[in-house]
Scaffold this motif. Structure first.
Motif, PDB file in Angstrom:
ATOM      1  N   ILE A  11      14.825  13.147   7.376  1.00  0.00           N
ATOM      2  CA  ILE A  11      14.295  13.832   6.192  1.00  0.00           C
ATOM      3  C   ILE A  11      15.391  14.692   5.583  1.00  0.00           C
ATOM      4  O   ILE A  11      15.987  15.506   6.270  1.00  0.00           O
ATOM      5  CB  ILE A  11      13.095  14.722   6.584  1.00  0.00           C
ATOM      6  CG1 ILE A  11      12.031  13.881   7.284  1.00  0.00           C
ATOM      7  CG2 ILE A  11      12.516  15.421   5.355  1.00  0.00           C
ATOM      8  CD1 ILE A  11      10.924  14.693   7.913  1.00  0.00           C
ATOM      9  N   ARG A  15      14.190  13.235  -0.040  1.00  0.00           N
ATOM     10  CA  ARG A  15      14.211  11.826   0.388  1.00  0.00           C
ATOM     11  C   ARG A  15      13.870  11.714   1.868  1.00  0.00           C
ATOM     12  O   ARG A  15      14.264  12.574   2.666  1.00  0.00           O
ATOM     13  CB  ARG A  15      15.616  11.230   0.244  1.00  0.00           C
ATOM     14  CG  ARG A  15      16.050  10.982  -1.161  1.00  0.00           C
ATOM     15  CD  ARG A  15      15.568   9.621  -1.663  1.00  0.00           C
ATOM     16  NE  ARG A  15      16.061   9.353  -2.997  1.00  0.00           N
ATOM     17  CZ  ARG A  15      15.452   9.739  -4.111  1.00  0.00           C
ATOM     18  NH1 ARG A  15      14.311  10.388  -4.040  1.00  0.00           N
ATOM     19  NH2 ARG A  15      15.964   9.478  -5.292  1.00  0.00           N
ATOM     20  N   PHE A  16      13.145  10.663   2.197  1.00  0.00           N
ATOM     21  CA  PHE A  16      13.006  10.253   3.598  1.00  0.00           C
ATOM     22  C   PHE A  16      13.836   8.994   3.751  1.00  0.00           C
ATOM     23  O   PHE A  16      13.745   8.104   2.910  1.00  0.00           O
ATOM     24  CB  PHE A  16      11.563   9.889   3.941  1.00  0.00           C
ATOM     25  CG  PHE A  16      10.607  11.045   3.922  1.00  0.00           C
ATOM     26  CD1 PHE A  16      10.310  11.737   5.084  1.00  0.00           C
ATOM     27  CD2 PHE A  16       9.994  11.425   2.740  1.00  0.00           C
ATOM     28  CE1 PHE A  16       9.423  12.796   5.057  1.00  0.00           C
ATOM     29  CE2 PHE A  16       9.105  12.489   2.709  1.00  0.00           C
ATOM     30  CZ  PHE A  16       8.822  13.177   3.880  1.00  0.00           C
ATOM     31  N   LEU A  32       4.585   1.414   3.846  1.00  0.00           N
ATOM     32  CA  LEU A  32       4.925   2.279   2.708  1.00  0.00           C
ATOM     33  C   LEU A  32       3.985   2.026   1.528  1.00  0.00           C
ATOM     34  O   LEU A  32       3.629   2.949   0.800  1.00  0.00           O
ATOM     35  CB  LEU A  32       6.377   2.037   2.287  1.00  0.00           C
ATOM     36  CG  LEU A  32       7.428   2.549   3.285  1.00  0.00           C
ATOM     37  CD1 LEU A  32       8.812   2.055   2.908  1.00  0.00           C
ATOM     38  CD2 LEU A  32       7.418   4.071   3.339  1.00  0.00           C
ATOM     39  N   LEU A  35       1.009   4.155   2.051  1.00  0.00           N
ATOM     40  CA  LEU A  35       1.231   5.557   2.409  1.00  0.00           C
ATOM     41  C   LEU A  35       0.960   6.485   1.230  1.00  0.00           C
ATOM     42  O   LEU A  35       1.700   6.487   0.244  1.00  0.00           O
ATOM     43  CB  LEU A  35       2.669   5.738   2.914  1.00  0.00           C
ATOM     44  CG  LEU A  35       3.055   7.142   3.346  1.00  0.00           C
ATOM     45  CD1 LEU A  35       2.186   7.618   4.507  1.00  0.00           C
ATOM     46  CD2 LEU A  35       4.514   7.199   3.740  1.00  0.00           C
ATOM     47  N   GLY A  37       1.013   9.844  -0.794  1.00  0.00           N
ATOM     48  CA  GLY A  37       1.867  11.032  -0.809  1.00  0.00           C
ATOM     49  C   GLY A  37       3.327  10.757  -1.139  1.00  0.00           C
ATOM     50  O   GLY A  37       4.114  11.683  -1.214  1.00  0.00           O
ATOM     51  N   ILE A  38       3.703   9.475  -1.327  1.00  0.00           N
ATOM     52  CA  ILE A  38       5.078   9.218  -1.763  1.00  0.00           C
ATOM     53  C   ILE A  38       5.053   8.606  -3.170  1.00  0.00           C
ATOM     54  O   ILE A  38       4.132   7.869  -3.509  1.00  0.00           O
ATOM     55  CB  ILE A  38       5.866   8.282  -0.809  1.00  0.00           C
ATOM     56  CG1 ILE A  38       5.167   6.925  -0.614  1.00  0.00           C
ATOM     57  CG2 ILE A  38       6.096   8.956   0.541  1.00  0.00           C
ATOM     58  CD1 ILE A  38       6.048   5.894   0.069  1.00  0.00           C
ATOM     59  N   SER A  39       6.082   8.936  -3.965  1.00  0.00           N
ATOM     60  CA  SER A  39       6.053   8.408  -5.331  1.00  0.00           C
ATOM     61  C   SER A  39       6.626   6.999  -5.394  1.00  0.00           C
ATOM     62  O   SER A  39       6.306   6.253  -6.310  1.00  0.00           O
ATOM     63  CB  SER A  39       6.782   9.346  -6.282  1.00  0.00           C
ATOM     64  OG  SER A  39       8.104   9.497  -5.854  1.00  0.00           O
ATOM     65  N   TRP A  41       9.435   3.824  -3.167  1.00  0.00           N
ATOM     66  CA  TRP A  41      10.455   3.544  -2.160  1.00  0.00           C
ATOM     67  C   TRP A  41      11.310   2.363  -2.584  1.00  0.00           C
ATOM     68  O   TRP A  41      10.923   1.588  -3.460  1.00  0.00           O
ATOM     69  CB  TRP A  41       9.816   3.275  -0.788  1.00  0.00           C
ATOM     70  CG  TRP A  41       9.279   1.885  -0.624  1.00  0.00           C
ATOM     71  CD1 TRP A  41       9.926   0.811  -0.080  1.00  0.00           C
ATOM     72  CD2 TRP A  41       7.991   1.415  -1.010  1.00  0.00           C
ATOM     73  NE1 TRP A  41       9.120  -0.284  -0.113  1.00  0.00           N
ATOM     74  CE2 TRP A  41       7.926   0.049  -0.676  1.00  0.00           C
ATOM     75  CE3 TRP A  41       6.892   2.010  -1.621  1.00  0.00           C
ATOM     76  CZ2 TRP A  41       6.814  -0.724  -0.931  1.00  0.00           C
ATOM     77  CZ3 TRP A  41       5.771   1.233  -1.873  1.00  0.00           C
ATOM     78  CH2 TRP A  41       5.737  -0.107  -1.538  1.00  0.00           C
ATOM     79  N   LYS A 133       6.672   1.257  -6.718  1.00  0.00           N
ATOM     80  CA  LYS A 133       5.915   2.470  -7.001  1.00  0.00           C
ATOM     81  C   LYS A 133       4.983   2.741  -5.826  1.00  0.00           C
ATOM     82  O   LYS A 133       4.309   1.833  -5.327  1.00  0.00           O
ATOM     83  CB  LYS A 133       5.097   2.249  -8.272  1.00  0.00           C
ATOM     84  CG  LYS A 133       4.759   3.526  -8.979  1.00  0.00           C
ATOM     85  CD  LYS A 133       4.211   3.226 -10.369  1.00  0.00           C
ATOM     86  CE  LYS A 133       3.275   4.316 -10.849  1.00  0.00           C
ATOM     87  NZ  LYS A 133       3.579   5.678 -10.431  1.00  0.00           N
ATOM     88  N   GLY A 134       4.968   3.980  -5.359  1.00  0.00           N
ATOM     89  CA  GLY A 134       4.070   4.350  -4.260  1.00  0.00           C
ATOM     90  C   GLY A 134       2.699   4.761  -4.788  1.00  0.00           C
ATOM     91  O   GLY A 134       2.460   4.746  -5.998  1.00  0.00           O
ATOM     92  N   PRO A 139      -0.078  14.034   0.791  1.00  0.00           N
ATOM     93  CA  PRO A 139      -0.166  13.435   2.126  1.00  0.00           C
ATOM     94  C   PRO A 139      -1.496  13.751   2.820  1.00  0.00           C
ATOM     95  O   PRO A 139      -1.958  14.894   2.805  1.00  0.00           O
ATOM     96  CB  PRO A 139       0.984  14.086   2.894  1.00  0.00           C
ATOM     97  CG  PRO A 139       1.845  14.728   1.888  1.00  0.00           C
ATOM     98  CD  PRO A 139       1.038  14.961   0.653  1.00  0.00           C
TER      99      PRO A 139
END
Ligand code: ATP
Ligand code: MG
Length: 359
Positions: A11, A15-16, A32, A35, A37-39, A41, A133-134, A139
């Motif tokens: 982390i 970025r992760f 992903l 998932l 909570g992420i915008s 990947w 797009k996430g 989260p």
């Protein structure tokens, strides 16, 4: 979500980084895509922090785009390591130049490119294009816990998913009326909890037998009130369960005026016995919007399987449309449902992902 799969997760600012072998990348990308909570990947190439390495990775990326029929691109650069000799603008210009001289058929379009080649100079240099797009949102787990009243229908799984997108952990409760309803109907609800749970770190599903409660309502309540009274009993049982398992609210798939039991007057009756807040994320949505969301979530095909729910079997032909909470409460109290509700609450079954326990 990754279970047994070994992935190195790092982390950093904004970025992760997930490092996984090629053999696991499909599973990782599948996680992903679910998932909350992420915008977004992207798969990235990691290269040494030299201009040559970064430009040659950009050219490689551009070749891939050109081979996929992309005609216009731009470079987007970010530099958190200020020691790198070029600033972001310089990186964009030079990398763009490198691409244009090495790859034919590509043109720069700053305002409306078909794809973007991203360069990030951090502790290492990263080059990637495309990206996915996430789901966005917050989260799961950062906004408390709610108890979803999950029927076998289209709406309630969507309602649970939407609250999970606001960061809520979701448990679920389902009332069945075996043997009036089939075991397949129960199986269908378990499947709905599994599909929705794949997005919210699993859903623990409590299944209660409400046959006695429904029979009592059928025998003693005025026929037109049956559905509203049943909903009151469900809310009241769900509240008791929620308080035991430390949920802060109830969640339902109700939508204003969708059916007779969901007029504003009847919704008022429905929640008149309980104190916990009732979250109804679908309240202002029409059915078409909800169906679209259910299709995206993957629950729609299961929800439309034809097994009858307990509510449909006992619903009156001419339900009351504008119930008064006072009358509703008076009827409810005359039915002496509490001992039957307590029996139902004491004999629950739990399903959690694929595990199964019986109390
Ligand atoms: P859905 O609303 O999910 O499509 P439905 O149309 O069968 O299912 P409604 O009559 O619209 O259900 O019920 C409104 C809400 O009440 C549901 O969204 C759900 O939250 C709750 N509910 C209804 N039946 C049950 C049940 N058997 N067990 C748990 N909750 C239920
Ligand atoms: Mg509904």
């Amino acid at each position: 979500m990754l279970g047994e799969i070994k992935v190195k997760i790092k982390i950093t600012n904004g970025r992760f980084f997930l490092e996984c072998g090629d053999e696991n990348s499909a599973v990782v990308e599948n996680c992903l895509s679910r998932l909350i909570g992420i915008s977004g990947w992207a798969r990235t190439v990691i290269c040494p922090k030299t201009q040559e390495a970064v430009f040659s990775a950009s050219v490689e990326e551009a070749r891939k785009l050109a081979n996929n029929g992309v005609k216009t691109f731009k470079i987007r650069a970010r530099r958190t390591d200020k020691a790198f000799p070029l600033d972001s603008y310089g990186l964009c210009c030079k990398a763009g130049e490198a691409v244009l001289t090495s790859v034919s058929g590509l043109k720069v379009d700053i305002h409306n490119p078909q794809d973007i080649i991203n360069i990030e100079i951090r502790e290492k240099a990263y080059v990637y294009s495309g990206g996915n797009k996430g789901l966005g949102g917050l989260p799961v787990g950062c906004a408390g816990r709610g108890l979803l009243l999950l029927s076998g229908g289209i709406d309630s799984p969507v309602a649970g998913f939407l609250m999970a997108c606001r960061g809520m952990s979701v448990d679920a409760i389902h009332f069945h009326a075996y043997p009036y309803t089939s075991l397949e109907a129960k199986q269908k609800v378990i499947r709905l909890a599994e599909i929705t749970g794949a997005f919210c770190m699993g859903i623990r599903l409590y299944v209660l037998n409400f046959t006695q409660v429904q029979q009592r309502i059928k025998e003693r309540a005025p026929n037109e009130w049956a559905t509203v009274i049943l909903r009151m009993a469900m809310m009241s049982s769900a509240e008791k369960a929620a308080l035991k398992i430390k949920c802060n609210c109830l969640i339902t798939g109700e939508s204003l005026s969708q059916v007779a039991s969901q007029t504003i007057e009847n919704l008022r009756c429905t929640e008149s016995l309980i104190k916990l807040p009732v979250l109804r994320p679908l309240i202002g949505m029409d059915k078409e919007t909800i169906i679209k969301k259910a299709k995206k979530l993957g629950t729609f095909e299961v929800s439309i399987l034809p097994y009858a729910d307990c509510c449909t079997l006992f619903s009156p032909a001419h339900p009351i449309l504008h119930g008064e909470p006072e009358s509703a409460r008076a009827i409810y109290e005359s039915l002496e449902l509490e001992p039957l509700i307590d029996d139902a609450l004491n004999g629950y079954e739990i399903f959690s992902a694929n595990q199964y326990e019986k109390k």
